[in-house]
Structure formats: C-alpha cells, structure tokens
Design a protein around this motif. Structure first.
Motif, PDB file in Angstrom:
ATOM      1  N   PHE A 148      66.242  72.772  20.045  1.00  0.00           N
ATOM      2  CA  PHE A 148      66.470  73.790  21.063  1.00  0.00           C
ATOM      3  C   PHE A 148      67.400  73.222  22.139  1.00  0.00           C
ATOM      4  N   ILE A 149      68.575  73.846  22.291  1.00  0.00           N
ATOM      5  CA  ILE A 149      69.604  73.394  23.222  1.00  0.00           C
ATOM      6  C   ILE A 149      69.559  74.227  24.489  1.00  0.00           C
ATOM      7  N   SER A 159      54.341  69.730  15.307  1.00  0.00           N
ATOM      8  CA  SER A 159      53.550  69.240  16.435  1.00  0.00           C
ATOM      9  C   SER A 159      54.349  68.182  17.170  1.00  0.00           C
ATOM     10  N   GLY A 160      53.868  67.818  18.351  1.00  0.00           N
ATOM     11  CA  GLY A 160      54.534  66.777  19.128  1.00  0.00           C
ATOM     12  C   GLY A 160      55.803  67.274  19.787  1.00  0.00           C
ATOM     13  N   CYS A 161      56.340  66.453  20.680  1.00  0.00           N
ATOM     14  CA  CYS A 161      57.462  66.879  21.518  1.00  0.00           C
ATOM     15  C   CYS A 161      58.418  65.723  21.773  1.00  0.00           C
ATOM     16  N   ILE A 162      59.707  65.983  21.562  1.00  0.00           N
ATOM     17  CA  ILE A 162      60.763  65.065  21.995  1.00  0.00           C
ATOM     18  C   ILE A 162      61.630  65.813  22.993  1.00  0.00           C
ATOM     19  N   LEU A 163      61.851  65.213  24.145  1.00  0.00           N
ATOM     20  CA  LEU A 163      62.799  65.747  25.123  1.00  0.00           C
ATOM     21  C   LEU A 163      64.004  64.822  25.188  1.00  0.00           C
ATOM     22  N   TRP A 164      65.198  65.414  25.201  1.00  0.00           N
ATOM     23  CA  TRP A 164      66.427  64.650  25.403  1.00  0.00           C
ATOM     24  C   TRP A 164      67.020  65.013  26.760  1.00  0.00           C
ATOM     25  N   ILE A 173      68.197  79.166  29.536  1.00  0.00           N
ATOM     26  CA  ILE A 173      67.567  79.566  28.282  1.00  0.00           C
ATOM     27  C   ILE A 173      67.678  78.416  27.274  1.00  0.00           C
ATOM     28  N   PHE A 174      66.870  78.475  26.218  1.00  0.00           N
ATOM     29  CA  PHE A 174      66.939  77.495  25.137  1.00  0.00           C
ATOM     30  C   PHE A 174      67.249  78.226  23.838  1.00  0.00           C
ATOM     31  N   VAL A 175      68.269  77.757  23.150  1.00  0.00           N
ATOM     32  CA  VAL A 175      68.743  78.398  21.926  1.00  0.00           C
ATOM     33  C   VAL A 175      68.440  77.490  20.732  1.00  0.00           C
ATOM     34  N   GLU A 212      55.445  75.010  22.377  1.00  0.00           N
ATOM     35  CA  GLU A 212      55.471  75.832  23.599  1.00  0.00           C
ATOM     36  C   GLU A 212      55.343  74.944  24.841  1.00  0.00           C
ATOM     37  N   GLU A 213      54.451  73.967  24.778  1.00  0.00           N
ATOM     38  CA  GLU A 213      54.299  73.032  25.899  1.00  0.00           C
ATOM     39  C   GLU A 213      55.561  72.188  26.071  1.00  0.00           C
ATOM     40  N   CYS A 214      56.198  71.874  24.959  1.00  0.00           N
ATOM     41  CA  CYS A 214      57.447  71.117  24.992  1.00  0.00           C
ATOM     42  C   CYS A 214      58.524  71.912  25.729  1.00  0.00           C
ATOM     43  N   ASN A 215      58.585  73.195  25.442  1.00  0.00           N
ATOM     44  CA  ASN A 215      59.539  74.077  26.115  1.00  0.00           C
ATOM     45  C   ASN A 215      59.313  74.084  27.627  1.00  0.00           C
ATOM     46  N   LEU A 216      58.071  74.223  28.040  1.00  0.00           N
ATOM     47  CA  LEU A 216      57.751  74.264  29.475  1.00  0.00           C
ATOM     48  C   LEU A 216      58.083  72.946  30.152  1.00  0.00           C
TER      49      LEU A 216
END
Length: 440
Positions: free
Chosen positions: A392-393, A368-373, A319-321, A343-347
């Motif tokens: 979102f962790i 807008s936009g997405c950063i993934l770590w 899950i993401f919190v 939402e796309e970032c989450n997926l």
C-alpha cells in the motif's frame, strides 16, 4: 583420524560412500597447496570447502593433524601452524571424520551423534553450499554462516563477493560486492521471497527457510528416489549465484539456475521510488504518483536519480493505494510488528507523516503482521503476474481524485468510440434509403 595421526600432502580421507575426499590440492598446477574437500569421482577437481584459503602451504613437507589441545591444524614443513580451527575449549578424545554429506567434523570419539560435534566445516563455508548445510544465523551463539567467492578461478583466497542473510527487520538474502549491495531476494513473507518470481521447487530439489528465536537460516535438500544426485550452490568470482547438478551420463555440470538474471535484478536499478520492469523498453518507470527527478537524465537512459512525488502529501487526508506484482522495497527505514492486522497497520502508517508504504509481514492464512516503510523506497521490480502480496503506497488525496477523473474520462471516450448498437443500425438504414433515392 585420531589425535597424533598426521595427514601429509600426499594422503587423503574419503567419506564412507566415496562421494567426497579430504586432503591437500593445488590449483592450475601452482605450488600453493590448500587443505580442502572435493568430489572424489569428478574431474577436474571441484573444491567445495577450503581451510587455509588465505594462507596456502608452499612446501610439500607440511601436513594436517590434531594438536594437543584438540584443534585441527595445518602445519608447514617447520611445524608452524598456518591454519587452525581455533577452538575455545580443549577436547579430551578428539576424532576427525569426513561425512558422506561433505561435512568435516571434529567430535568427541566417545559419541557419534551430531550434538557431539565440537567443530564442523558446515559452520564455516567458503564459496559453496551443499545439501543439508544451514545458511544463516545461530542466534544463540552469534554464528553467521555465509558464502564468500574465490579471488579468481585459480585462487581460493577471499574474493570480492559475499552472500548471506541480513537480519534487519525481516530476513533477506543479500549478495554484496564488498559492502555494496548487488542483489537481494526480497523480504521473506512466510511463503517465499518477494523478489524471486517462479522459484521452482521440483521433484529433485526442496528449499526451506527456518525462522525462530534460536535460528534464522535457509537450507536445501535432495528429494525423490535418487540419493546419488549431486547438487551444489555457489557464489562465483564474477558475483553470480549459481546452482549446478552433475550430469553423470555426459560427465558435466548442468546449470539449474543463475542469479542475478537480468538488469532488473541489479540492486535499485531505477533509483529511489523507481520500478524496474524487464517487460518494457526502456525498463524504468516511476511508482504511481511519482515522476522522474531528472527527465533529462532519464531521456539518456540514466535512471540512477530515481523519482519524486508529483503532489505533496497532506498527512491527515492522504490515501493508500494497493499495488500488486512488485518486489517489496528494501528494509532501509522501517518498522515491523508481527502481531498487527492489516487494518491496524494502515492506522499506524497514517499516524506518521513520513510513513510512505505498508504491507503484511506474513501472507499466510489471509495475512498478518505489519511492515511500515518510511521516506524514499528502494529496489522495486515489477513481475509479470500480480502475485499474492499487496503493498500500500501513500498518495495525496488529490491523487485519488485524479484517478477517478481519469477513469471517468476513459469511460466517456469508450462511449464515444463505441456508440450504442441501435444508433449504428439507424444510421445504416438512413444511408440505405439515401442510396435508393439517388438511384431512382
């Protein structure tokens, strides 16, 4: 100043409004002479730019001129070049001028606009940032404008601390001691830096960040009705970023701000996956779902080892919190897409088992936009208010169940501690009847 003119160590150029002066100066009565720019009416001398900072002139017979090829040069008494502007092309009709902004420019004498500047000191700052200076990158030419501290208060040679814009992922302003990060402003989110809370833009000061395909830079300007205000920023010899304003009545420099402010501004103070919270003592805590790697070290106030997950991830069922009020983690292992939705970032993060957190890259207009770590997360700080950006962790699904269980337990405890009003009133009535019975 035109070609074949010679500026000896005793001569200076002055800007049109008498704010800045250009020439040779010495520090603390040493014999070393430096070609630089300083405030004309302020004493002692405050140099805002130095040309030959690593190569001082040591004899009074030297000077400054425009060479035959158009370069501006510092010569010693034997006419040897000890500093040069190192132009890549020759200039036909070169003119040197000190502008009222504090910018020393070399231009073609036939033209007067900024586009004709062949070289300018604003492109090669030393330790000081002045209003109107661009601080960052010209992506077309590869020019990087950054600050480097003096060696000490009396030595303008290259010091230990540098302050510049890093381009990895999203722009970050970073202070370093040598190659080691000391402090960073945090990720730029389209409105502000995530690592600076309450960065005030008052009636006399305005800061702007420009990010496009040609340039990435910051700049500040005066605003308001008093154009004579004197403001400067610098990285000092002790690794502090300072902003000063000149107090004309008391004839002294007043501090406007200083960074880093406290221990929580120190880079990665609480180790990997740790959060620095200046409002608590001791100031280090772990991210939700994490625990200290070495409880023994944490018990003696050594937080450098950081934190590790309490529960292993299960990948597909994680899950993401959401968490707010945090400085976003450093761009160590990351991926950026500026066109994705949240939402796309989450997926995208869910698909990669090593993705540990995600957030919008831009919070304007709803985000807008997405950063993934990926993997461990570095350099968190908690702020007193929730802020305007969520991170979102990633946690194991059981961590979500634990949270629900804890919430239910707290609810039950609250019911026990705060019984219904009707029960409390009945008990009082019963106690009153008992007292009456005993008295009779």
């Amino acid at each position: 100043m035109v070609q074949n003119e010679y500026l000896s160590v005793s001569k200076t150029l002055v800007s049109s409004g008498q704010t800045f002066e250009f020439g040779f100066f010495s520090t603390n009565n040493t014999k070393n002479l430096y070609l630089g720019i300083w405030y004309k009416s302020i004493t002692p001398v405050v140099a805002v730019w130095v040309a030959n900072r690593n190569h001082p002139l040591t004899d009074s017979a030297g000077g400054f001129t425009i060479a035959d090829d158009g370069n501006i040069v510092v010569l010693d008494g034997s006419k040897n070049v000890i500093w040069s502007s190192y132009l890549s092309r020759s200039v036909v009709n070169p003119v040197v001028q000190l502008l009222e902004s504090g910018n020393l420019v070399l231009k073609d004498g036939l033209s007067g606009d900024a586009a004709s500047y062949i070289w300018q000191s604003f492109d090669y700052p030393t330790n000081t940032l002045l209003p109107g200076m661009k601080f960052g990158w010209d992506l077309k030419t590869g020019l990087n404008r950054y600050l480097v501290s003096w060696k000490d208060v009396n030595d303008p040679s290259i010091g230990d601390y540098s302050y510049g814009v890093e381009l990895a992922g999203l722009p970050q302003f970073v202070l370093r001691n040598g190659s080691v990060k000391q402090f960073r402003f945090g990720v730029w989110n389209g409105v502000h830096y995530s690592g600076i809370q309450n960065l005030k833009q008052d009636e006399i000061f305005s800061y702007t960040v420009v990010i496009n395909t040609d340039e990435v830079y910051g700049t500040f300007v005066h605003k308001g009705s008093d154009p004579s205000l004197i403001i400067r920023e610098l990285v000092n010899e002790w690794g502090k970023l300072q902003r000063f304003i000149w107090d004309k009545q008391r004839m002294k420099w007043n501090d406007m701000s200083v960074l880093p402010r406290d221990q929580c501004d120190s880079y990665n103070y609480c180790g990997v996956n740790g959060i620095c919270n200046i409002a608590i003592s001791p100031p280090c805590e772990c991210l939700r779902g994490f625990t200290p790697i070495s409880q023994q070290q944490w018990s003696i106030y050594n937080w450098t080892s950081g934190c590790v997950r309490e529960t292993s991830l299960e990948c597909g069922s994680d899950i993401f919190v959401p968490i707010q009020g945090l400085k976003l983690p450093d761009m160590i292992k990351f991926w950026v897409n500026k066109s994705m939705s949240l939402e796309e970032c989450n997926l995208e993060c869910m698909k990669n088992c090593s993705c540990t957190a995600y957030s919008n890259s831009d919070i304007r207009e709803g985000g807008s936009g997405c950063i993934l770590w990926f993997d461990d997360l570095f350099d968190f700080r908690r702020f007193s208010d929730a802020g305007d950006q969520q991170l979102f962790i990633r946690l194991a699904s059981s961590e979500g169940e634990t949270t629900s269980d804890n919430a239910e337990k707290k609810k039950r405890q609250l019911l026990i501690k705060s019984p219904p009003r009707s029960w409390f009133i009945n008990a009082l009535l019963l106690f009153g009847r008992l007292l009456n019975h005993l008295e009779n």
